[in-house]
Structures are given as structure tokens and as C-alpha cells.
Motif scaffolding. Structure first.
Motif, mmCIF file in Angstrom:
data_model
loop_
_atom_site.group_PDB
_atom_site.id
_atom_site.type_symbol
_atom_site.label_atom_id
_atom_site.label_comp_id
_atom_site.label_asym_id
_atom_site.label_seq_id
_atom_site.Cartn_x
_atom_site.Cartn_y
_atom_site.Cartn_z
ATOM 1 N N HIS A 13 -76.271 -15.749 24.284
ATOM 2 C CA HIS A 13 -76.227 -14.290 24.133
ATOM 3 C C HIS A 13 -75.273 -13.889 23.011
ATOM 4 C CE1 HIS A 13 -75.824 -10.064 25.591
ATOM 5 N NE2 HIS A 13 -77.105 -10.264 25.882
ATOM 6 N N GLU A 14 -74.184 -14.610 22.862
ATOM 7 C CA GLU A 14 -73.202 -14.302 21.809
ATOM 8 C C GLU A 14 -73.774 -14.526 20.409
ATOM 9 O OE1 GLU A 14 -69.495 -16.318 22.420
ATOM 10 O OE2 GLU A 14 -69.279 -15.495 24.445
ATOM 11 N N LEU A 15 -74.735 -15.428 20.285
ATOM 12 C CA LEU A 15 -75.341 -15.709 18.981
ATOM 13 C C LEU A 15 -76.368 -14.657 18.562
ATOM 14 C CD1 LEU A 15 -76.030 -19.546 19.291
ATOM 15 C CD2 LEU A 15 -74.168 -18.434 18.047
ATOM 16 N N MET A 16 -76.824 -13.861 19.488
ATOM 17 C CA MET A 16 -77.909 -12.922 19.230
ATOM 18 C C MET A 16 -77.427 -11.681 18.483
ATOM 19 S SD MET A 16 -79.899 -12.906 22.860
ATOM 20 C CE MET A 16 -80.301 -14.430 23.702
ATOM 21 N N THR A 17 -78.332 -11.164 17.649
ATOM 22 C CA THR A 17 -78.098 -9.865 17.025
ATOM 23 C C THR A 17 -78.367 -8.783 18.074
ATOM 24 O OG1 THR A 17 -80.386 -9.562 16.342
ATOM 25 C CG2 THR A 17 -78.915 -10.732 14.788
ATOM 26 N N ALA A 68 -81.654 -6.875 22.611
ATOM 27 C CA ALA A 68 -82.573 -5.887 23.184
ATOM 28 C C ALA A 68 -83.869 -6.562 23.622
ATOM 29 C CB ALA A 68 -82.854 -4.775 22.183
ATOM 30 N N GLU A 69 -84.384 -7.470 22.803
ATOM 31 C CA GLU A 69 -85.615 -8.187 23.157
ATOM 32 C C GLU A 69 -85.370 -9.098 24.356
ATOM 33 O OE1 GLU A 69 -89.596 -9.681 23.035
ATOM 34 O OE2 GLU A 69 -88.570 -7.783 22.666
ATOM 35 N N PHE A 70 -84.232 -9.776 24.378
ATOM 36 C CA PHE A 70 -83.898 -10.628 25.515
ATOM 37 C C PHE A 70 -83.853 -9.794 26.794
ATOM 38 C CE2 PHE A 70 -80.600 -12.208 28.400
ATOM 39 C CZ PHE A 70 -81.176 -13.415 28.763
ATOM 40 N N LEU A 106 -86.194 -10.187 30.021
ATOM 41 C CA LEU A 106 -85.560 -10.431 31.315
ATOM 42 C C LEU A 106 -85.999 -9.380 32.331
ATOM 43 C CD1 LEU A 106 -83.600 -12.309 32.762
ATOM 44 C CD2 LEU A 106 -81.745 -10.786 32.073
ATOM 45 N N GLY A 107 -86.067 -8.124 31.901
ATOM 46 C CA GLY A 107 -86.527 -7.051 32.789
ATOM 47 C C GLY A 107 -87.957 -7.268 33.254
ATOM 48 N N LEU A 108 -88.813 -7.727 32.343
ATOM 49 C CA LEU A 108 -90.200 -8.013 32.719
ATOM 50 C C LEU A 108 -90.271 -9.150 33.728
ATOM 51 C CD1 LEU A 108 -91.977 -7.858 29.239
ATOM 52 C CD2 LEU A 108 -92.250 -6.233 31.123
ATOM 53 N N MET A 109 -89.343 -10.077 33.584
ATOM 54 C CA MET A 109 -89.366 -11.273 34.422
ATOM 55 C C MET A 109 -88.815 -11.012 35.822
ATOM 56 S SD MET A 109 -88.077 -14.944 33.127
ATOM 57 C CE MET A 109 -86.516 -15.098 33.955
ATOM 58 N N ILE A 110 -87.751 -10.234 35.923
ATOM 59 C CA ILE A 110 -87.090 -10.089 37.227
ATOM 60 C C ILE A 110 -87.413 -8.783 37.938
ATOM 61 C CG2 ILE A 110 -85.195 -11.617 36.599
ATOM 62 C CD1 ILE A 110 -83.444 -9.135 36.218
#
Length: 126
Positions: A96-100, A105-107, A111-115
């Protein structure tokens, strides 16, 4: 020539129509079995091609949402793979720290779609 606009109230009523019952009996009813009220029959008599076109477009967007929900577990794995490859200590926090900001936002969307629970169709929500 401008395209005619769909009527949101007609589109919503079309979505709530029990099409099988209509086909079998020629009687307009809601999905829950209630017959259309007189006002609803007046409203449905105004149905246009634009209303059917909008209904079809909304249904397509909803089906795309369902597909994304079903594929989210695999999609999130594919999404995370490049981040995990960069890490010595492979955990979600480090990835997560590596992400822009856009990648986060995409992650979060995936994640929202998944859980999250799958939302039922609601006219003009998709």
C-alpha cells in the motif's frame, strides 16, 4: 435531430415490471406480484424507445458491476502482484505504501467489490 430523453419514472417502473407475468397474462404487475395502480398504467402507457434504451443501458452497467464483483478476488491478486514483487517483506501494508493515490483508489475499489455485499439493482444507480 436530438435524441428523445428517457423518462426516469417510466424506466424505474419498467425495471420493476414482472415481464414473465405480463407475457403470460397480459396484465401489468410489479416484481412482487402487485398489480399496477391506475397511475402506473397511465405512466407506462407513455413508454418510449428512449425509455427501453435507457433500461437496457442500465441493465448492462449492472451486469458489468456483477461481473466485476465476481472477478474481484482474481483482479486484486493481479493488481497487487507488481507491488509485491518489489518488496522484501511482502505484506499488504508495505504494498500500500508503494501505491500512488490513484492506485490506492483502485485498490480500495477492488477491495470494496470483493468484501462488500452485492448491491441489488436500483434504477439510475449504475
Amino acid at each position: 435531430m436530438p435524441q428523445p430523453e428517457a423518462h426516469p419514472e417510466v424506466v424505474a417502473l419498467l425495471w420493476d415490471t414482472n415481464a414473465r407475468h405480463l407475457h403470460d397474462t397480459d396484465v401489468w404487475t410489479h416484481r412482487d406480484g402487485r398489480p399496477f395502480a391506475e397511475e402506473e398504467m397511465t405512466l407506462i402507457s407513455r413508454v418510449t424507445r428512449a425509455d427501453f434504451k435507457e433500461l437496457k443501458a442500465q441493465q448492462a452497467r449492472y451486469l458489468e458491476y456483477i461481473r466485476e464483483c465476481e472477478e474481484a478476488p482474481e483482479t486484486i491478486q493481479i493488481f497487487l502482484a507488481p507491488f509485491m514483487e518489489q518488496l522484501d517483506e511482502k505484506n499488504l501494508g508495505n504494498a500500500h505504501e508503494l501505491m500512488t493515490e490513484d492506485e490506492r483508489a483502485e485498490f480500495n475499489r477492488l477491495l470494496g467489490l470483493m468484501i462488500g455485499p452485492v448491491r441489488p439493482f436500483t434504477p439510475y444507480a449504475f
